[in-house]
Design a protein around this motif. Structure first.
Motif, PDB file in Angstrom:
ATOM      1  N   GLY A 151      16.158 -28.374  -3.369  1.00  0.00           N
ATOM      2  CA  GLY A 151      15.565 -28.760  -2.102  1.00  0.00           C
ATOM      3  C   GLY A 151      15.033 -27.615  -1.270  1.00  0.00           C
ATOM      4  O   GLY A 151      14.468 -27.835  -0.187  1.00  0.00           O
ATOM      5  N   GLU A 152      15.178 -26.355  -1.757  1.00  0.00           N
ATOM      6  CA  GLU A 152      14.689 -25.188  -1.031  1.00  0.00           C
ATOM      7  C   GLU A 152      13.341 -24.759  -1.612  1.00  0.00           C
ATOM      8  O   GLU A 152      13.245 -24.457  -2.797  1.00  0.00           O
ATOM      9  N   TYR A 153      12.324 -24.714  -0.757  1.00  0.00           N
ATOM     10  CA  TYR A 153      10.966 -24.362  -1.197  1.00  0.00           C
ATOM     11  C   TYR A 153      10.635 -22.940  -0.759  1.00  0.00           C
ATOM     12  O   TYR A 153      10.912 -22.527   0.372  1.00  0.00           O
ATOM     13  N   SER A 154      10.040 -22.163  -1.674  1.00  0.00           N
ATOM     14  CA  SER A 154       9.609 -20.795  -1.337  1.00  0.00           C
ATOM     15  C   SER A 154       8.335 -20.461  -2.094  1.00  0.00           C
ATOM     16  O   SER A 154       8.044 -21.027  -3.154  1.00  0.00           O
ATOM     17  N   ARG A 155       7.574 -19.531  -1.527  1.00  0.00           N
ATOM     18  CA  ARG A 155       6.373 -19.038  -2.202  1.00  0.00           C
ATOM     19  C   ARG A 155       6.244 -17.545  -1.874  1.00  0.00           C
ATOM     20  O   ARG A 155       5.445 -17.141  -1.034  1.00  0.00           O
ATOM     21  N   ASN A 156       7.052 -16.741  -2.569  1.00  0.00           N
ATOM     22  CA  ASN A 156       7.136 -15.313  -2.280  1.00  0.00           C
ATOM     23  C   ASN A 156       6.123 -14.511  -3.092  1.00  0.00           C
ATOM     24  O   ASN A 156       5.784 -14.867  -4.225  1.00  0.00           O
ATOM     25  N   LEU A 157       5.678 -13.428  -2.493  1.00  0.00           N
ATOM     26  CA  LEU A 157       4.717 -12.528  -3.124  1.00  0.00           C
ATOM     27  C   LEU A 157       5.458 -11.334  -3.721  1.00  0.00           C
ATOM     28  O   LEU A 157       6.264 -10.695  -3.045  1.00  0.00           O
ATOM     29  N   HIS A 158       5.190 -11.030  -4.996  1.00  0.00           N
ATOM     30  CA  HIS A 158       5.746  -9.852  -5.648  1.00  0.00           C
ATOM     31  C   HIS A 158       4.630  -8.832  -5.868  1.00  0.00           C
ATOM     32  O   HIS A 158       3.568  -9.173  -6.404  1.00  0.00           O
ATOM     33  N   ILE A 159       4.884  -7.599  -5.471  1.00  0.00           N
ATOM     34  CA  ILE A 159       3.907  -6.510  -5.561  1.00  0.00           C
ATOM     35  C   ILE A 159       4.448  -5.455  -6.505  1.00  0.00           C
ATOM     36  O   ILE A 159       5.517  -4.882  -6.254  1.00  0.00           O
ATOM     37  N   SER A 160       3.747  -5.188  -7.588  1.00  0.00           N
ATOM     38  CA  SER A 160       4.168  -4.176  -8.559  1.00  0.00           C
ATOM     39  C   SER A 160       3.206  -3.000  -8.519  1.00  0.00           C
ATOM     40  O   SER A 160       1.992  -3.176  -8.690  1.00  0.00           O
ATOM     41  N   ILE A 161       3.755  -1.796  -8.302  1.00  0.00           N
ATOM     42  CA  ILE A 161       2.883  -0.621  -8.184  1.00  0.00           C
ATOM     43  C   ILE A 161       3.635   0.631  -8.624  1.00  0.00           C
ATOM     44  O   ILE A 161       4.842   0.751  -8.423  1.00  0.00           O
ATOM     45  N   SER A 162       2.912   1.551  -9.255  1.00  0.00           N
ATOM     46  CA  SER A 162       3.442   2.887  -9.537  1.00  0.00           C
ATOM     47  C   SER A 162       3.158   3.753  -8.323  1.00  0.00           C
ATOM     48  O   SER A 162       1.995   4.001  -7.989  1.00  0.00           O
ATOM     49  N   VAL A 163       4.199   4.211  -7.652  1.00  0.00           N
ATOM     50  CA  VAL A 163       4.032   4.971  -6.414  1.00  0.00           C
ATOM     51  C   VAL A 163       3.245   6.267  -6.631  1.00  0.00           C
ATOM     52  O   VAL A 163       2.291   6.536  -5.889  1.00  0.00           O
ATOM     53  N   PRO A 164       3.598   7.112  -7.614  1.00  0.00           N
ATOM     54  CA  PRO A 164       2.817   8.353  -7.782  1.00  0.00           C
ATOM     55  C   PRO A 164       1.359   8.099  -8.169  1.00  0.00           C
ATOM     56  O   PRO A 164       0.474   8.837  -7.741  1.00  0.00           O
ATOM     57  N   LYS A 165       1.109   7.055  -8.942  1.00  0.00           N
ATOM     58  CA  LYS A 165      -0.277   6.771  -9.325  1.00  0.00           C
ATOM     59  C   LYS A 165      -1.081   6.279  -8.126  1.00  0.00           C
ATOM     60  O   LYS A 165      -2.258   6.615  -7.977  1.00  0.00           O
ATOM     61  N   LEU A 166      -0.461   5.470  -7.280  1.00  0.00           N
ATOM     62  CA  LEU A 166      -1.129   5.038  -6.050  1.00  0.00           C
ATOM     63  C   LEU A 166      -1.441   6.244  -5.177  1.00  0.00           C
ATOM     64  O   LEU A 166      -2.527   6.341  -4.583  1.00  0.00           O
ATOM     65  N   LEU A 167      -0.508   7.182  -5.107  1.00  0.00           N
ATOM     66  CA  LEU A 167      -0.616   8.314  -4.193  1.00  0.00           C
ATOM     67  C   LEU A 167      -1.516   9.419  -4.728  1.00  0.00           C
ATOM     68  O   LEU A 167      -2.371   9.949  -4.003  1.00  0.00           O
ATOM     69  N   PHE A 168      -1.330   9.778  -6.008  1.00  0.00           N
ATOM     70  CA  PHE A 168      -2.036  10.928  -6.575  1.00  0.00           C
ATOM     71  C   PHE A 168      -3.075  10.563  -7.635  1.00  0.00           C
ATOM     72  O   PHE A 168      -3.877  11.406  -8.024  1.00  0.00           O
ATOM     73  N   GLY A 169      -2.999   9.323  -8.156  1.00  0.00           N
ATOM     74  CA  GLY A 169      -3.859   8.947  -9.270  1.00  0.00           C
ATOM     75  C   GLY A 169      -3.233   9.234 -10.612  1.00  0.00           C
ATOM     76  O   GLY A 169      -3.801   8.919 -11.650  1.00  0.00           O
ATOM     77  N   HIS A 170      -2.051   9.848 -10.628  1.00  0.00           N
ATOM     78  CA  HIS A 170      -1.340  10.172 -11.867  1.00  0.00           C
ATOM     79  C   HIS A 170       0.147  10.283 -11.560  1.00  0.00           C
ATOM     80  O   HIS A 170       0.558  10.276 -10.391  1.00  0.00           O
ATOM     81  N   SER A 171       0.961  10.391 -12.618  1.00  0.00           N
ATOM     82  CA  SER A 171       2.406  10.515 -12.430  1.00  0.00           C
ATOM     83  C   SER A 171       2.927  11.852 -12.941  1.00  0.00           C
ATOM     84  O   SER A 171       4.076  11.953 -13.370  1.00  0.00           O
ATOM     85  N   TYR A 172       2.072  12.878 -12.899  1.00  0.00           N
ATOM     86  CA  TYR A 172       2.507  14.222 -13.257  1.00  0.00           C
ATOM     87  C   TYR A 172       3.209  14.906 -12.080  1.00  0.00           C
ATOM     88  O   TYR A 172       3.817  15.951 -12.240  1.00  0.00           O
TER      89      TYR A 172
END
Length: 396
Positions: free
Chosen positions: A76-97
């Motif tokens: 009886g509990e309704y939800s519609r949650n958003l999940h966000i998946s991201i690589s933090v270093p890639k978002l920030l620097f463009g790479h994970s080095y």
């Protein structure tokens, strides 16, 4: 920190363009019994809407998150949650080095908010900051003196064990690449050659979401014939239960849920990585595997110590030692348990450890390289990898 999955509650975000999702996002369910019954009959109480940025964005070096809206009706509990998946270093620097620091937190939140806006999602910065974490990866790039040293370390790691609950998978691939993974269904520890992994094509690589910047940097090093001997260590907590239990074990803090603002923390990342590295090397068999000297060194030490005396126990232990080096910790334990009772197994393990402590002079250089790197006090002096390649590219 590396990849993270954040959960935004139904009331904390607004979808400005429903057509960007696949399938097209439907209106919220009417809060009545008929609508609920129809949803249960048609979708079994669950459906998922996804929005992933085009591959062309990543190929162009523009990093966007992957989005999923989970629509659920349970008890009886309704939800519609958003999940966000991201690589933090890639978002920030463009790479994970390069590893993010505490000073980057606000910039990451701003960047992520802007990317979400481009994807037709409106979320306040505060809701991002205090969103609940569903998946959490902590990581560290560890520089070794040479590729030979890095590969020796990974070869020895492949023979270590994290206990009976963990599977141990080893992969080898192009460019002298190797990866070692200890895992359960909700937890992983990975060690792998970072640059060789980026150059690996297809599904054999550990990181299957390489960016344009990562590939360009790795190929530039490859062209110069000097691929950096960097081993990446990753700790992956998969699901809130895994995060809660493992964070409690690693940093002695108990919480029902962890928020982005809490886990984006350099000190917590360092503590978690050090804790699980400590779990590996505190096992005597793992320790001696990682520090193993040459067979000749061990044999000479036995000869010098015994000075011609006969010792059946020593030479039985020597056989166990060679079996350990060949089969690894898990292989040796399984082999003994297959043929002997548990008391005999325990006795032989004790005898083997006593033998190694007496006759094996451990060289713990590789262990110190990892331990010091996790303490942010690396033994190998180097400039930031991204700066090194930037200078090289500028010169060309």
């Amino acid at each position: 920190m590396d990849t993270i999955v954040l959960k935004i509650e139904s009331h904390e975000y607004i979808v400005k363009d429903i057509t960007k999702f696949n399938p097209t996002l439907s209106p919220l369910l009417a809060q009545n019994r008929v609508a609920y019954q129809r949803f249960m009959e048609t979708f079994g109480g669950y459906r998922k809407f996804i929005q992933n940025a085009p591959a062309s964005y990543r190929e162009a070096g523009i990093i966007y998150p992957n989005l999923a809206i989970h629509e659920r009706l349970r008890k009886g509990e309704y939800s519609r949650n958003l999940h966000i998946s991201i690589s933090v270093p890639k978002l920030l620097f463009g790479h994970s080095y390069q590893d993010p620091t505490n000073a980057d937190k606000d910039k990451v939140i701003d960047l992520l908010g802007n990317r979400l806006n481009d994807m037709g999602i409106e979320v306040t910065r505060e809701n991002l900051r205090y969103s609940l974490v569903q998946t959490l990866h902590y990581a560290k790039n560890i520089l070794f003196p040479s590729l030979d040293d890095a590969n020796i370390f990974l070869e020895r790691m492949s023979k270590c064990s994290m206990g009976k609950w963990f599977e141990n998978n080893v992969k080898t691939y192009s460019y002298d690449g190797r990866s070692v993974r200890f895992h359960t269904s909700i937890f992983e520890i990975n060690f792998y050659l970072k640059y060789a992994d980026v150059l690996q094509k297809g599904s054999r690589s550990v990181d299957r979401n390489k960016t344009l910047q990562e590939i360009q940097i790795a190929k530039e090093y490859q062209k110069q014939g000097k691929i950096p001997p960097v081993v990446r260590m990753e700790i992956r907590f998969i699901g809130t239960r895994s995060i809660t239990s493992h964070m409690k074990e690693a940093i002695d803090k108990e919480r029902r849920y962890w928020m982005f603002n809490d886990v984006f923390n350099t000190e917590k990342s360092r503590k978690v990585l050090k804790f699980y590295w400590g779990k590996i090397i505190e096992d005597k068999l793992n320790y001696f595997i990682l520090c193993q000297p040459t067979d000749a060194d061990v044999s000479i030490k036995i000869q010098d110590t015994l000075k011609g005396e006969k010792s059946k126990a020593v030479y039985e232990s020597l056989g166990l030692y060679f079996e350990l080096k060949t089969l690894g910790v898990k292989g040796l334990k399984n082999n003994i348990r297959l043929r002997h009772s548990d008391p005999t197994y325990q006795r032989r393990m004790k005898t083997l450890v006593e033998f190694m402590e007496k006759f094996v002079n451990p060289d713990d250089t590789l262990i110190k390289i990892v331990s010091n790197a996790l303490d942010d006090n690396p033994l190998i002096d180097s400039q930031n990898v991204s700066e090194q390649i930037k200078l090289t590219i500028d010169e060309n």
